[in-house]
Design a protein around this motif. Structure first.
Motif, PDB file in Angstrom:
ATOM      1  N   VAL A  65      -1.032   2.350  -5.621  1.00 28.59           N
ATOM      2  CA  VAL A  65       0.026   1.535  -6.227  1.00 28.59           C
ATOM      3  C   VAL A  65      -0.533   0.335  -6.979  1.00 28.59           C
ATOM      4  N   ALA A  66      -1.814   0.010  -6.765  1.00 30.50           N
ATOM      5  CA  ALA A  66      -2.422  -1.152  -7.411  1.00 30.50           C
ATOM      6  C   ALA A  66      -2.916  -0.815  -8.814  1.00 30.50           C
ATOM      7  N   ASP A  67      -2.955  -1.802  -9.673  1.00 25.66           N
ATOM      8  CA  ASP A  67      -3.309  -1.569 -11.079  1.00 25.66           C
ATOM      9  C   ASP A  67      -4.770  -1.200 -11.284  1.00 25.66           C
ATOM     10  N   CYS A  68      -5.601  -1.355 -10.249  1.00 24.26           N
ATOM     11  CA  CYS A  68      -7.034  -1.111 -10.400  1.00 24.26           C
ATOM     12  C   CYS A  68      -7.472   0.241  -9.846  1.00 24.26           C
ATOM     13  N   SER A  69      -6.565   0.998  -9.256  1.00 26.70           N
ATOM     14  CA  SER A  69      -6.954   2.220  -8.562  1.00 26.70           C
ATOM     15  C   SER A  69      -7.129   3.383  -9.524  1.00 26.70           C
ATOM     16  N   ASN A  70      -8.061   4.295  -9.175  1.00 27.00           N
ATOM     17  CA  ASN A  70      -8.173   5.536  -9.940  1.00 27.00           C
ATOM     18  C   ASN A  70      -7.651   6.720  -9.132  1.00 27.00           C
TER      19      ASN A  70
ATOM     20  N   ALA B  61       8.381  -8.869 -11.911  1.00 28.61           N
ATOM     21  CA  ALA B  61       7.286  -9.742 -12.345  1.00 28.61           C
ATOM     22  C   ALA B  61       5.969  -9.396 -11.660  1.00 28.61           C
ATOM     23  N   TRP B  62       6.031  -8.656 -10.579  1.00 26.31           N
ATOM     24  CA  TRP B  62       4.815  -8.278  -9.868  1.00 26.31           C
ATOM     25  C   TRP B  62       4.149  -7.036 -10.457  1.00 26.31           C
ATOM     26  N   LEU B  63       4.823  -6.389 -11.418  1.00 29.77           N
ATOM     27  CA  LEU B  63       4.377  -5.082 -11.901  1.00 29.77           C
ATOM     28  C   LEU B  63       3.928  -5.138 -13.359  1.00 29.77           C
ATOM     29  N   ASN B  64       2.992  -4.233 -13.709  1.00 35.68           N
ATOM     30  CA  ASN B  64       2.642  -4.091 -15.121  1.00 35.68           C
ATOM     31  C   ASN B  64       3.606  -3.108 -15.790  1.00 35.68           C
ATOM     32  N   ALA B  65       3.358  -2.818 -17.059  1.00 40.23           N
ATOM     33  CA  ALA B  65       4.291  -1.987 -17.830  1.00 40.23           C
ATOM     34  C   ALA B  65       4.440  -0.582 -17.262  1.00 40.23           C
ATOM     35  N   LYS B  66       3.448  -0.098 -16.533  1.00 43.89           N
ATOM     36  CA  LYS B  66       3.507   1.250 -15.963  1.00 43.89           C
ATOM     37  C   LYS B  66       4.009   1.267 -14.523  1.00 43.89           C
ATOM     38  N   GLY B  67       4.340   0.085 -14.004  1.00 43.56           N
ATOM     39  CA  GLY B  67       4.906   0.027 -12.667  1.00 43.56           C
ATOM     40  C   GLY B  67       3.894  -0.180 -11.553  1.00 43.56           C
ATOM     41  N   TYR B  68       2.633  -0.448 -11.910  1.00 41.55           N
ATOM     42  CA  TYR B  68       1.613  -0.695 -10.887  1.00 41.55           C
ATOM     43  C   TYR B  68       1.565  -2.186 -10.550  1.00 41.55           C
ATOM     44  N   VAL B  69       1.229  -2.499  -9.319  1.00 44.61           N
ATOM     45  CA  VAL B  69       1.198  -3.893  -8.885  1.00 44.61           C
ATOM     46  C   VAL B  69      -0.007  -4.597  -9.503  1.00 44.61           C
ATOM     47  N   ILE B  70       0.245  -5.738 -10.105  1.00 41.36           N
ATOM     48  CA  ILE B  70      -0.796  -6.505 -10.787  1.00 41.36           C
ATOM     49  C   ILE B  70      -1.669  -7.216  -9.757  1.00 41.36           C
ATOM     50  N   THR B  71      -2.978  -7.024  -9.874  1.00 44.72           N
ATOM     51  CA  THR B  71      -3.932  -7.733  -9.018  1.00 44.72           C
ATOM     52  C   THR B  71      -4.859  -8.564  -9.900  1.00 44.72           C
ATOM     53  N   ASP B  72      -5.840  -9.180  -9.272  1.00 45.34           N
ATOM     54  CA  ASP B  72      -6.765 -10.046 -10.013  1.00 45.34           C
ATOM     55  C   ASP B  72      -7.867  -9.232 -10.673  1.00 45.34           C
ATOM     56  N   GLY B  73      -7.478  -8.209 -11.391  1.00 39.45           N
ATOM     57  CA  GLY B  73      -8.461  -7.365 -12.054  1.00 39.45           C
ATOM     58  C   GLY B  73      -9.174  -6.451 -11.085  1.00 39.45           C
ATOM     59  N   GLY B  74      -8.591  -6.268  -9.903  1.00 38.99           N
ATOM     60  CA  GLY B  74      -9.188  -5.368  -8.938  1.00 38.99           C
ATOM     61  C   GLY B  74     -10.459  -5.905  -8.309  1.00 38.99           C
ATOM     62  N   LYS B  75     -10.548  -7.208  -8.120  1.00 36.51           N
ATOM     63  CA  LYS B  75     -11.747  -7.794  -7.503  1.00 36.51           C
ATOM     64  C   LYS B  75     -11.499  -8.094  -6.025  1.00 36.51           C
ATOM     65  N   THR B  76     -10.617  -9.069  -5.772  1.00 38.56           N
ATOM     66  CA  THR B  76     -10.279  -9.409  -4.386  1.00 38.56           C
ATOM     67  C   THR B  76      -8.973  -8.758  -3.969  1.00 38.56           C
ATOM     68  N   LEU B  77      -8.260  -8.158  -4.938  1.00 42.93           N
ATOM     69  CA  LEU B  77      -6.991  -7.466  -4.720  1.00 42.93           C
ATOM     70  C   LEU B  77      -5.876  -8.410  -4.274  1.00 42.93           C
TER      71      LEU B  77
ATOM     72  N   ALA C  70       0.853  -1.196   0.000  1.00 49.69           N
ATOM     73  CA  ALA C  70       0.000   0.000   0.000  1.00 49.69           C
ATOM     74  C   ALA C  70       0.886   1.243   0.000  1.00 49.69           C
ATOM     75  N   THR C  71       1.890   1.222  -0.874  1.00 49.15           N
ATOM     76  CA  THR C  71       2.921   2.265  -0.870  1.00 49.15           C
ATOM     77  C   THR C  71       2.553   3.503  -1.684  1.00 49.15           C
TER      78      THR C  71
END
Length: 394
Positions: free
Chosen positions: A298-303, A269-285, A128-129
């Motif tokens: 920091v998560a890939d699903c956040s706005n 390997a934990w990050l997407n191309a933009k450096g955000y942490v990959i989650t399960d599509g932002g469902k259960t995180l 949660a950085t």
């Protein structure tokens, strides 16, 4: 013969809205339920963050204008004080920055404030950085004193600033322009949108309405122009080189252009191309790595909104509870909560009396923006959020 208690360590990296909120939810709801089901396991939460204070930065644009409008005591709170209602042996805080994570050993390396390094083992890891803003104004930074000093310097400069330039046409830039123009109407204020309109997360009608409202306050909006470089001069002014090739010198320059995720210490390997942490599509995180979770900016699903940050906490903590219970053969202890982003929702003051916004895509009138946010900037929610009172029961 007594059975020796096993320790399950939950490490939370970050102590802003998402990190501190996750600690509250775990200590208040999840761990007590787990402890009843698995009495031979001791659960412990460790929060890692470089600062010791929690900064409620939502009212930053108004606080920037002057501390007589919002007292610092309404925005800065000690992290340790937020958790004092829980047993002292259930949690600890480590003042430092995570520098590496070893997924095989399940170890986080932390650079401590004094220069030493500490390695912390985990069974569950919560990332949660957040993000690092391009301007240090909008975050707590490595130490809260640096943040406070920056606000003090802007507050001191504003009364004599004749030319003010704000880079960034998102919510923070628009809100800052509206607050400064309202309280310092003699200043020449320019906002660079960086795009073809302000507030690109909103419908075009709201964008043009925001521009009109700012213009009525004397703010000039320039589109499709960005700041390439900024150099502070000896007299306190700033010389800017813009993307259109021009150069400007202003008395006060405020960068409100966003930032980048704090994720460089994590395995690539934990990050997407933009450096955000990959989650399960932002469902259960949950992330693809068992026992690792991510939420907030920091998560890939956040706005990057407070609404999303708070809404993601219970989905994460129920995921943690379910996973720990399942490993102990205990099913049905928790019900999985799913994260749902508030798409099409943003409320943006354009000064203390009005603003623009929409909720789930529906435009709302200026008086409702005032009622929701413009009049107080949610200052009344600062202490409850710090204490975890705004977090739903898991």
């Amino acid at each position: 013969m007594a059975t020796k208690s096993k320790v399950h360590e939950i490490v939370i990296l970050g102590s802003h809205f998402s990190g501190l909120g996750t600690a509250h939810s775990l200590l208040r709801d999840i761990i007590p339920a787990l402890s009843k089901q698995t009495p031979h396991v001791t659960y412990h939460v460790t929060i890692v963050a470089p600062h010791t204070e929690y900064f409620y930065n939502i009212p930053g644009p108004r606080y920037l204008v002057g501390k007589e409008l919002i007292a610092p005591s309404k925005l800065f709170y000690p992290i340790a004080g937020a958790l004092k209602e829980y047993k002292a042996d259930q949690y600890s805080t480590v003042q430092g920055k995570a520098t590496a994570v070893d997924p095989e050993k399940k170890v986080v390396s932390v650079a401590l404030e004094g220069g030493a390094t500490q390695e912390i083992e985990y069974q569950s890891l919560v990332i949660a950085t957040g993000t690092t803003s391009n301007s240090k104004l909008w975050q707590v930074n490595d130490h809260e004193d640096a943040t406070k000093a920056l606000y003090t310097s802007v507050q001191a400069a504003l009364p004599t600033a004749k030319r003010v330039l704000i880079a960034g046409g998102g919510a923070v830039g628009v809100e800052t322009a509206g607050e400064i123009a309202t309280h310092y109407p003699e200043a020449e204020i320019t906002i660079l949108s960086g795009n073809d309109r302000l507030l690109t997360r909103l419908v075009p009608g709201n964008s043009s309405s925001a521009e009109r409202r700012l213009n009525a306050l004397g703010v000039k909006t320039v589109h499709k122009t960005r700041v390439r470089s900024a150099s502070e001069n000896a007299n306190g002014s700033t010389t800017l080189v813009l993307s259109d090739g021009t150069t400007q010198t202003v008395d006060l320059y405020i960068d409100a252009t966003g930032g980048k995720p704090n994720s460089s210490f994590l395995p690539p390997a934990w990050l997407n191309a933009k450096g955000y942490v990959i989650t399960d599509g932002g469902k259960t995180l949950r992330t693809p790595t068992p026992g690792v979770y991510a939420l907030g900016d920091v998560a890939d699903c956040s706005n990057a909104s407070l609404i999303d940050a708070l809404a993601s906490i219970v989905p994460v903590t129920t995921s943690i509870g379910i996973d720990i219970a399942a490993s102990a053969g205990k099913e049905g202890v928790f019900k999985q909560k799913l994260f749902k982003s508030m798409e099409g929702t943003q409320v943006v003051p354009t000064g203390p009396s009005t603003g623009v916004g929409q909720i789930m895509g529906w435009r709302i009138p200026g008086w409702l923006v005032w009622l929701i946010k413009s009049r107080t900037f949610f200052v009344e929610k600062a202490e409850p959020t710090w204490k975890g009172l705004e977090i739903a029961k898991a």
